[in-house]
Design a protein around this motif. Structure first.
Motif, PDB file in Angstrom:
ATOM      1  N   ILE A  82      36.582  38.121  46.167  1.00 43.48           N
ATOM      2  CA  ILE A  82      36.680  37.478  44.855  1.00 43.48           C
ATOM      3  C   ILE A  82      38.119  37.474  44.358  1.00 43.48           C
ATOM      4  CG2 ILE A  82      36.006  37.698  42.427  1.00 43.48           C
ATOM      5  CD1 ILE A  82      33.338  38.848  43.391  1.00 43.48           C
ATOM      6  N   GLY A  83      38.798  38.613  44.474  1.00 40.86           N
ATOM      7  CA  GLY A  83      40.170  38.709  43.956  1.00 40.86           C
ATOM      8  C   GLY A  83      41.141  37.786  44.655  1.00 40.86           C
ATOM      9  N   GLY A  84      40.923  37.529  45.935  1.00 35.54           N
ATOM     10  CA  GLY A  84      41.836  36.658  46.677  1.00 35.54           C
ATOM     11  C   GLY A  84      41.425  35.211  46.707  1.00 35.54           C
ATOM     12  N   TRP A 139      45.741  42.586  42.167  1.00 31.82           N
ATOM     13  CA  TRP A 139      46.462  41.455  42.736  1.00 31.82           C
ATOM     14  C   TRP A 139      47.548  41.016  41.759  1.00 31.82           C
ATOM     15  CZ3 TRP A 139      41.464  42.545  43.404  1.00 31.82           C
ATOM     16  CH2 TRP A 139      40.908  42.410  44.688  1.00 31.82           C
ATOM     17  N   ARG A 140      48.724  40.757  42.281  1.00 31.09           N
ATOM     18  CA  ARG A 140      49.781  40.185  41.444  1.00 31.09           C
ATOM     19  C   ARG A 140      49.415  38.741  41.113  1.00 31.09           C
ATOM     20  NH1 ARG A 140      54.021  43.720  41.520  1.00 31.09           N
ATOM     21  NH2 ARG A 140      54.050  45.169  43.295  1.00 31.09           N
ATOM     22  N   THR A 141      49.894  38.290  39.968  1.00 26.39           N
ATOM     23  CA  THR A 141      49.559  36.940  39.530  1.00 26.39           C
ATOM     24  C   THR A 141      50.707  36.336  38.731  1.00 26.39           C
ATOM     25  OG1 THR A 141      48.000  35.643  38.196  1.00 26.39           O
ATOM     26  CG2 THR A 141      48.453  37.871  37.454  1.00 26.39           C
ATOM     27  N   GLU A 142      50.756  35.015  38.733  1.00 26.38           N
ATOM     28  CA  GLU A 142      51.766  34.315  37.935  1.00 26.38           C
ATOM     29  C   GLU A 142      51.293  34.108  36.504  1.00 26.38           C
ATOM     30  OE1 GLU A 142      52.610  30.720  39.995  1.00 26.38           O
ATOM     31  OE2 GLU A 142      53.483  31.706  41.758  1.00 26.38           O
ATOM     32  N   GLU A 143      49.999  34.248  36.287  1.00 28.71           N
ATOM     33  CA  GLU A 143      49.469  34.142  34.926  1.00 28.71           C
ATOM     34  C   GLU A 143      49.824  35.411  34.148  1.00 28.71           C
ATOM     35  OE1 GLU A 143      47.912  31.662  33.472  1.00 28.71           O
ATOM     36  OE2 GLU A 143      47.869  30.374  35.249  1.00 28.71           O
ATOM     37  N   PRO A 144      50.177  35.297  32.869  1.00 23.92           N
ATOM     38  CA  PRO A 144      50.485  36.502  32.095  1.00 23.92           C
ATOM     39  C   PRO A 144      49.240  37.369  31.898  1.00 23.92           C
ATOM     40  CG  PRO A 144      50.433  34.568  30.669  1.00 23.92           C
ATOM     41  CD  PRO A 144      50.347  34.061  32.073  1.00 23.92           C
ATOM     42  N   THR A 145      49.384  38.650  32.132  1.00 18.81           N
ATOM     43  CA  THR A 145      48.308  39.610  31.877  1.00 18.81           C
ATOM     44  C   THR A 145      48.698  40.446  30.658  1.00 18.81           C
ATOM     45  OG1 THR A 145      49.262  41.272  33.349  1.00 18.81           O
ATOM     46  CG2 THR A 145      47.736  39.672  34.325  1.00 18.81           C
ATOM     47  N   LEU A 146      47.890  41.425  30.327  1.00 21.37           N
ATOM     48  CA  LEU A 146      48.146  42.202  29.113  1.00 21.37           C
ATOM     49  C   LEU A 146      49.520  42.850  29.123  1.00 21.37           C
ATOM     50  CD1 LEU A 146      44.710  43.962  28.455  1.00 21.37           C
ATOM     51  CD2 LEU A 146      45.635  41.907  27.393  1.00 21.37           C
ATOM     52  N   SER A 147      50.040  43.166  30.297  1.00 17.04           N
ATOM     53  CA  SER A 147      51.351  43.817  30.361  1.00 17.04           C
ATOM     54  C   SER A 147      52.454  42.940  29.782  1.00 17.04           C
ATOM     55  CB  SER A 147      51.691  44.184  31.811  1.00 17.04           C
ATOM     56  OG  SER A 147      51.863  43.019  32.597  1.00 17.04           O
ATOM     57  N   GLN A 148      52.274  41.617  29.796  1.00 15.66           N
ATOM     58  CA  GLN A 148      53.277  40.695  29.276  1.00 15.66           C
ATOM     59  C   GLN A 148      52.897  40.112  27.911  1.00 15.66           C
ATOM     60  OE1 GLN A 148      53.851  37.677  32.275  1.00 15.66           O
ATOM     61  NE2 GLN A 148      55.115  39.016  33.555  1.00 15.66           N
ATOM     62  N   MET A 149      51.741  40.500  27.396  1.00 15.84           N
ATOM     63  CA  MET A 149      51.237  39.863  26.176  1.00 15.84           C
ATOM     64  C   MET A 149      51.205  40.779  24.960  1.00 15.84           C
ATOM     65  SD  MET A 149      48.021  37.938  28.022  1.00 15.84           S
ATOM     66  CE  MET A 149      47.406  37.140  26.550  1.00 15.84           C
ATOM     67  N   MET A 161      40.413  32.709  41.129  1.00 17.70           N
ATOM     68  CA  MET A 161      41.160  33.648  40.297  1.00 17.70           C
ATOM     69  C   MET A 161      42.506  33.098  39.867  1.00 17.70           C
ATOM     70  SD  MET A 161      38.990  35.959  39.965  1.00 17.70           S
ATOM     71  CE  MET A 161      39.939  37.166  39.069  1.00 17.70           C
ATOM     72  N   GLY A 162      42.731  31.805  40.056  1.00 17.94           N
ATOM     73  CA  GLY A 162      43.957  31.181  39.551  1.00 17.94           C
ATOM     74  C   GLY A 162      45.147  31.432  40.432  1.00 17.94           C
ATOM     75  N   ASN A 163      46.242  31.856  39.804  1.00 19.63           N
ATOM     76  CA  ASN A 163      47.509  31.987  40.524  1.00 19.63           C
ATOM     77  C   ASN A 163      47.744  33.398  41.057  1.00 19.63           C
ATOM     78  OD1 ASN A 163      48.201  29.271  40.014  1.00 19.63           O
ATOM     79  ND2 ASN A 163      48.913  29.820  37.959  1.00 19.63           N
ATOM     80  N   ALA A 164      46.731  33.970  41.701  1.00 22.29           N
ATOM     81  CA  ALA A 164      46.931  35.261  42.345  1.00 22.29           C
ATOM     82  C   ALA A 164      47.859  35.071  43.539  1.00 22.29           C
ATOM     83  CB  ALA A 164      45.590  35.832  42.798  1.00 22.29           C
ATOM     84  N   THR A 165      48.894  35.898  43.616  1.00 27.88           N
ATOM     85  CA  THR A 165      49.890  35.711  44.668  1.00 27.88           C
ATOM     86  C   THR A 165      49.665  36.621  45.865  1.00 27.88           C
ATOM     87  OG1 THR A 165      51.355  37.271  43.519  1.00 27.88           O
ATOM     88  CG2 THR A 165      51.635  34.916  43.044  1.00 27.88           C
ATOM     89  N   ALA A 166      49.432  37.906  45.614  1.00 27.95           N
ATOM     90  CA  ALA A 166      49.249  38.833  46.731  1.00 27.95           C
ATOM     91  C   ALA A 166      48.586  40.103  46.234  1.00 27.95           C
ATOM     92  CB  ALA A 166      50.606  39.176  47.360  1.00 27.95           C
ATOM     93  N   PRO A 167      47.770  40.737  47.076  1.00 26.96           N
ATOM     94  CA  PRO A 167      47.170  42.017  46.673  1.00 26.96           C
ATOM     95  C   PRO A 167      48.229  43.101  46.621  1.00 26.96           C
ATOM     96  CG  PRO A 167      46.651  41.534  48.959  1.00 26.96           C
ATOM     97  CD  PRO A 167      47.329  40.310  48.413  1.00 26.96           C
ATOM     98  N   ILE A 168      48.027  44.063  45.754  1.00 28.73           N
ATOM     99  CA  ILE A 168      48.921  45.215  45.673  1.00 28.73           C
ATOM    100  C   ILE A 168      48.410  46.263  46.658  1.00 28.73           C
ATOM    101  CG2 ILE A 168      49.743  47.099  44.207  1.00 28.73           C
ATOM    102  CD1 ILE A 168      49.661  45.205  41.855  1.00 28.73           C
TER     103      ILE A 168
END
Length: 352
Positions: free
Chosen positions: A156-158, A17-27, A162-169
């Protein structure tokens, strides 16, 4: 005939799921993250598999109402796991650096499946890799379990939890043909009573061959959503017990007296070593003394520079002493008859 057959492996599919929270890819910082992104030290402490939830499927509950053993596992990863990268490649995200997809993943995993596989060899040459084949999941039980695991992961993912989950991939993850295998070699030399469908008996002895046992994950006849490390450790402990007891019985039958209890390891202290070898003794001299393999002229070994304090020598020697003491303790353990102390998990395992 059963060698290489009955390969049993957990199957998983990564839903993201895409999210507005930073994940490892941005950290992670450059060059993994986008140019200019600052590294977050917390990202480097991540275990990647950050959380695990276990559940028993309705299929399993209906099949065996008396058992509560989980057969579904959901694992949370704070990054995007691309199905095309499964099971593992250099980039879980399946895209070049810098990573662009900011998403989290829930891996839906089936612990046991009717689908199995095989390991075959196309050549007797040691430098030719074996062919590992995992059969597709086609059995109705497997497909029903897969659907249930995917539905639970999506729920669970949606969810708002799970916070700021925007949409499933939408990449096909969770589909019938989008499941990968976790390979740890289970079942290819599995335990059993008969040689036509197993390779070893419950004492790990190869059917039809004397004085040969197999002690590794390939003898485990059942699947699991986890890697087999704990089970292999239990197998090794059990195998050492079986081999030791066999040796004791054989020796007793032939009239040979055995000392079943190894002598307790001697205790060595830093003060003792310092008194024997001097205050600034070299590490190698200490090791040689502890192993009782002093060579001629050992006392003539040139001492270390005076800048190495006695406290530093003590710290370094402590590691060597700990190793020697641990080795002695292990020797004592493995030389005792301990049939009554069988590892509980292994006992349950071979009785299954």
């Amino acid at each position: 005939p059963a060698v290489g057959r009955n390969l049993t492996a957990a199957r998983f599919s990564p839903l993201a799921w895409r999210t507005e929270e930073p994940t490892l890819s941005q950290m992670m910082g450059a060059p993994i993250s986008a140019t200019g992104a600052k590294a977050n030290p917390a990202a480097y402490a991540s275990t990647v598999l950050e959380a695990t939830a276990r559940s028993r499927s309705s299929v399993a509950a209906k099949k065996d109402p008396t058992s509560s053993k989980p057969d579904l596992v959901l694992t949370f990863l704070p990054l995007f796991y691309a199905p095309k990268s499964a099971p593992l490649q250099y980039s879980l995200q399946g895209e070049p650096w810098p990573l662009k997809t900011n998403a989290f993943t829930i891996c839906a995993t089936l612990g046991e499946t009717k689908a199995q596989g095989s390991v075959t060899f196309t050549s007797g040459a040691p430098d030719v890799s074996p062919v590992v084949t995992h059969d597709a999941m086609t059995h109705p039980e497997d497909l029903a379990r897969a659907r249930e695991a995917v539905e639970l992961a999506k729920r669970i993912g949606g969810s708002s939890a799970m916070g700021n989950a925007t949409a499933p991939i939408e990449n096909g993850a969770g589909g019938q043909d989008m499941w990968s295998a976790v390979y740890d070699g289970r079942g290819t030399c599995r335990m059993g009573k008969h040689h036509h469908d197993s390779v070893v008996d419950y004492h790990l002895r190869v059917h039809g061959i004397t004085n040969l046992r197999i002690v590794d994950g390939s003898v485990i006849p059942v699947g699991s959503p986890y890697l087999a490390v704990p089970e292999v450790l239990a197998l090794a402990e059990r195998a050492s017990e079986l081999i030791l007891n066999h040796h004791i019985r054989t020796s007793q039958d032939s009239g040979v007296d055995l000392v079943e209890d190894a002598p307790a390891p001697s205790t060595v202290t830093i003060e003792h070593l310092t008194k024997k070898l001097g205050e600034n003794f070299p590490l190698l001299q200490g090791i040689a003394y502890l192993s009782e393999k002093q060579v001629e002229g050992l006392s003539e070994v040139e001492p270390v520079d005076a800048s190495l304090s006695s406290s530093a020598s003590a710290c370094v020697l402590f590691a060597a002493i700990s190793f020697v003491a641990a080795s002695g303790a292990l020797a004592a353990i493995f030389h005792r008859k301990s049939t009554s102390s069988r590892d509980d998990s292994y006992s349950l395992f071979i009785q299954a």
